[in-house]
Design a protein around this motif. Structure first.
Motif, PDB file in Angstrom:
ATOM      1  N   THR A  28      32.541   0.818  20.198  1.00 53.70           N
ATOM      2  CA  THR A  28      31.860   1.727  19.271  1.00 53.70           C
ATOM      3  C   THR A  28      30.341   1.643  19.390  1.00 53.70           C
ATOM      4  O   THR A  28      29.785   0.700  19.961  1.00 53.70           O
ATOM      5  CB  THR A  28      32.251   1.412  17.820  1.00 53.70           C
ATOM      6  N   HIS A  29      29.677   2.646  18.799  1.00 54.43           N
ATOM      7  CA  HIS A  29      28.214   2.608  18.704  1.00 54.43           C
ATOM      8  C   HIS A  29      27.766   1.373  17.935  1.00 54.43           C
ATOM      9  O   HIS A  29      26.767   0.725  18.297  1.00 54.43           O
ATOM     10  CB  HIS A  29      27.698   3.865  17.998  1.00 54.43           C
ATOM     11  N   ALA A  30      28.477   1.052  16.855  1.00 58.58           N
ATOM     12  CA  ALA A  30      28.108  -0.128  16.061  1.00 58.58           C
ATOM     13  C   ALA A  30      28.200  -1.390  16.899  1.00 58.58           C
ATOM     14  O   ALA A  30      27.333  -2.278  16.816  1.00 58.58           O
ATOM     15  CB  ALA A  30      29.005  -0.235  14.829  1.00 58.58           C
ATOM     16  N   ASN A  31      29.244  -1.496  17.722  1.00 57.78           N
ATOM     17  CA  ASN A  31      29.374  -2.643  18.628  1.00 57.78           C
ATOM     18  C   ASN A  31      28.160  -2.748  19.548  1.00 57.78           C
ATOM     19  O   ASN A  31      27.568  -3.815  19.699  1.00 57.78           O
ATOM     20  CB  ASN A  31      30.627  -2.515  19.495  1.00 57.78           C
ATOM     21  N   LEU A  32      27.811  -1.622  20.190  1.00 55.96           N
ATOM     22  CA  LEU A  32      26.717  -1.637  21.161  1.00 55.96           C
ATOM     23  C   LEU A  32      25.369  -1.904  20.499  1.00 55.96           C
ATOM     24  O   LEU A  32      24.543  -2.668  21.027  1.00 55.96           O
ATOM     25  CB  LEU A  32      26.669  -0.316  21.922  1.00 55.96           C
ATOM     26  N   CYS A  33      25.122  -1.268  19.367  1.00 57.24           N
ATOM     27  CA  CYS A  33      23.846  -1.488  18.679  1.00 57.24           C
ATOM     28  C   CYS A  33      23.686  -2.952  18.294  1.00 57.24           C
ATOM     29  O   CYS A  33      22.578  -3.506  18.355  1.00 57.24           O
ATOM     30  CB  CYS A  33      23.730  -0.587  17.453  1.00 57.24           C
ATOM     31  N   ASN A  34      24.772  -3.595  17.922  1.00 54.28           N
ATOM     32  CA  ASN A  34      24.688  -4.986  17.494  1.00 54.28           C
ATOM     33  C   ASN A  34      24.277  -5.903  18.633  1.00 54.28           C
ATOM     34  O   ASN A  34      23.428  -6.788  18.462  1.00 54.28           O
ATOM     35  CB  ASN A  34      26.018  -5.459  16.914  1.00 54.28           C
ATOM     36  N   ILE A  35      24.843  -5.718  19.829  1.00 52.87           N
ATOM     37  CA  ILE A  35      24.486  -6.604  20.936  1.00 52.87           C
ATOM     38  C   ILE A  35      23.197  -6.188  21.622  1.00 52.87           C
ATOM     39  O   ILE A  35      22.361  -7.022  21.960  1.00 52.87           O
ATOM     40  CB  ILE A  35      25.624  -6.718  21.981  1.00 52.87           C
ATOM     41  N   LEU A  36      22.987  -4.877  21.804  1.00 52.88           N
ATOM     42  CA  LEU A  36      21.856  -4.420  22.611  1.00 52.88           C
ATOM     43  C   LEU A  36      20.532  -4.392  21.844  1.00 52.88           C
ATOM     44  O   LEU A  36      19.470  -4.566  22.446  1.00 52.88           O
ATOM     45  CB  LEU A  36      22.137  -3.034  23.179  1.00 52.88           C
ATOM     46  N   LEU A  37      20.584  -4.168  20.538  1.00 49.56           N
ATOM     47  CA  LEU A  37      19.361  -4.005  19.764  1.00 49.56           C
ATOM     48  C   LEU A  37      18.942  -5.257  19.009  1.00 49.56           C
ATOM     49  O   LEU A  37      17.881  -5.287  18.404  1.00 49.56           O
ATOM     50  CB  LEU A  37      19.502  -2.830  18.788  1.00 49.56           C
TER      51      LEU A  37
END
Length: 513
Positions: free
Chosen positions: A197-206
């Motif tokens: 999910t977007h939430a998954n990616l935002c958590n690790i990448l940002l």
């Protein structure tokens, strides 16, 4: 996101271990700046429009050019009926149009499904198209003939979308929660799609440390297969921070010598001459066990991060910034807003310092397997420690806590191995080998990082066996050596004795590289 563990689930632990179970196993709290990963890219396109976003073999695009080109393609996708929550195939090779395609799919609210069309067998492309209900596929004009034909999906060549002319503003409307579907190997030989999910990616990448200190002016290498989850880290990790993504050509080392940040598997990194890559400032490795000498070599001139985690917990969920002075290499600690639990075979917490199976919880846990509710229920379980409807994922990795709260990796609980960073089911390779004419029985092992297949009887054509695997499984599942023997050694229970197989490897036996 606040992670507070439920003490009632820790009743079997001594009081001191209960405290450590929570303090070791719970990552710090942090709030990403965006809740859609492409919105971070768009913010940089607005703030620094003339900065170089991506380069490849002498060509480049600025952030403004990339944003507008992605908008044009997103408008075209919407015109063709792509809606938020849909899945769009991205069957391409490393290129600037590939990056345009990723952003366009995200902008229209859909999830992209990446595959390198040059090396993915047609049977797997068909399986992915059917499983993901893909109606539109983005590719390049020279790769379009490789895509299985069907009247159920439309193929669009991204490189044929005009780079100039009327600019279409961002497509209005909502956005699906899933950003990318990564297909991993499955026990039947067919890959399983993981909904990231977007939430998954935002958590690790940002958030740190997954952001790797990337910012405007940073040059980030793109060297990995686009179907690999770590390629998401390279591509969106760079573009969400205003950096320049440097897409490699045929020579990996040539690219790495000219960048600041490298994300790779230990196998790929180990193939490079570190003495010629001393401009690199940050390295992150994951996907397989990292040898100590690799960390020692690269940490002499760069910040070296060793990470771990399957696709189902969003690329990686633990990281260590390696300290060359201490020379203690671990897989680190949980990332922000995530948890790691060390549990026994009955799902109970292990005392601190004991080896158990690693389960991951919190913001890293993805949205399950695409179209496979049974497997999702097997691997994703309600989180009894966090509660509140949260899930945890069974990684099948074994680990234990060190006294100072870092994780040591101690192998896996199943027959799944890592080859070049990709997960390989040994049974799937064995099944493919056994499709060879006259093959009575086969088996597969991983020995010193090398995938070795055994076929019997000795009269089996090993070249035909290699082709049998090539035609049915991804390239990374093809054994580097195949040995034909009269009989496979057996245990007293009638199973192949894998411990005796190394004795059958003779340098004089014909092998296939």
């Amino acid at each position: 996101m606040t992670l507070r563990l439920n003490n009632s689930a820790l009743v079997d632990l001594p009081s001191a271990d209960r405290i450590l179970f929570q303090s070791f196993g719970t990552g710090p709290e942090a709030t990403p700046a965006f809740d859609r990963i492409h919105h971070a890219f768009e913010a940089h396109a607005k703030a620094t429009p003339t900065a170089t976003a991506v380069t490849h073999l002498g060509e480049s695009m600025t952030y403004l050019e990339l944003d507008r080109q992605a908008d044009r393609l997103a408008a075209s996708l919407a015109h063709r009926g792509v809606r938020p929550g849909d899945r769009v195939g991205l069957f391409m090779t490393r290129s600037i149009p590939m990056v345009v395609g990723i952003l366009a799919i995200l902008k229209v609210g859909a999830a992209y499904v990446p595959q390198d069309v040059r090396i993915t067998p047609a049977v797997h492309l068909r399986h992915i198209i059917d499983t993901a209900s893909i109606k539109v596929i983005l590719t390049s004009s020279d790769s379009a003939p490789r895509i299985p034909s069907s009247d159920r999906h439309e193929v669009i060549a991204v490189d044929e979308v005009p780079r100039s002319g009327e600019w279409s503003p961002r497509v209005p409307g909502g956005s699906g929660d899933v950003a990318v579907v990564i297909f991993t190997s499955g026990t039947t030989g067919h890959p399983n799609g993981v909904n990231v999910t977007h939430a998954n990616l935002c958590n690790i990448l940002l958030n740190e440390p997954g952001s790797l200190g990337i910012g405007p002016g940073t040059r980030v290498a793109q060297i990995l297969n686009i179907a690999f989850d770590m390629a998401v880290w390279e591509i969106l990790g760079a573009l969400s921070h205003g950096a320049t993504l440097v897409i490699r050509g045929d020579d990996i080392e040539e690219t790495v010598r000219d960048v600041d940040v490298v994300i790779a598997t230990p196998g790929i990194l180990g193939s490079l001459d570190a003495s010629r890559c001393r401009n690199v400032k940050v390295v992150a490795v994951a996907g397989e066990r990292c040898p100590q000498h690799l960390a020692d070599t690269w940490s002499r001139f760069s910040a070296f991060h060793n990470a771990c985690g399957p696709t189902e917990v969003t690329i990686v969920n633990t990281m260590q910034r390696y300290d060359p002075q201490r020379r203690v290499l671990t897989i680190g600690r949980p990332l922000p807003n995530t948890t790691v639990y060390i549990l026994d075979q009955n799902g109970r917490p292990c005392p601190i310092g004991e080896i158990g199976e690693m389960w991951a919880g919190g913001a890293c846990v993805t949205a399950g397997y695409l179209g496979n509710d049974v497997l999702t229920m097997q691997r994703y379980r309600p989180d009894p420690f966090h509660g509140g409807g949260h899930l945890m994922f069974r990684t099948r990795d074994l680990g234990r806590w060190t006294p100072d709260g870092e994780l040591e990796h101690h192998g896996r609980t199943d027959d799944q191995v890592k080859v070049r960073g990709f997960r390989v089911e040994l049974d799937a390779v064995t099944g493919a080998l056994e499709l060879t004419a006259d093959c009575v029985r086969a088996t597969t092992v991983l020995r010193e990082g090398e995938l070795i297949g055994f076929v019997s009887p000795a009269s089996v054509d090993v070249e035909a066996a290699r082709k049998a695997v090539e035609q049915t499984l991804p390239y990374y599942c093809v054994p580097s050596r195949i040995v034909a023997v009269d009989e496979l050694p057996m245990t007293d229970r009638g199973k192949v004795d894998k411990n005796a197989l190394p004795d059958l490897i003779d340098p004089l036996i014909e092998v296939v590289a």
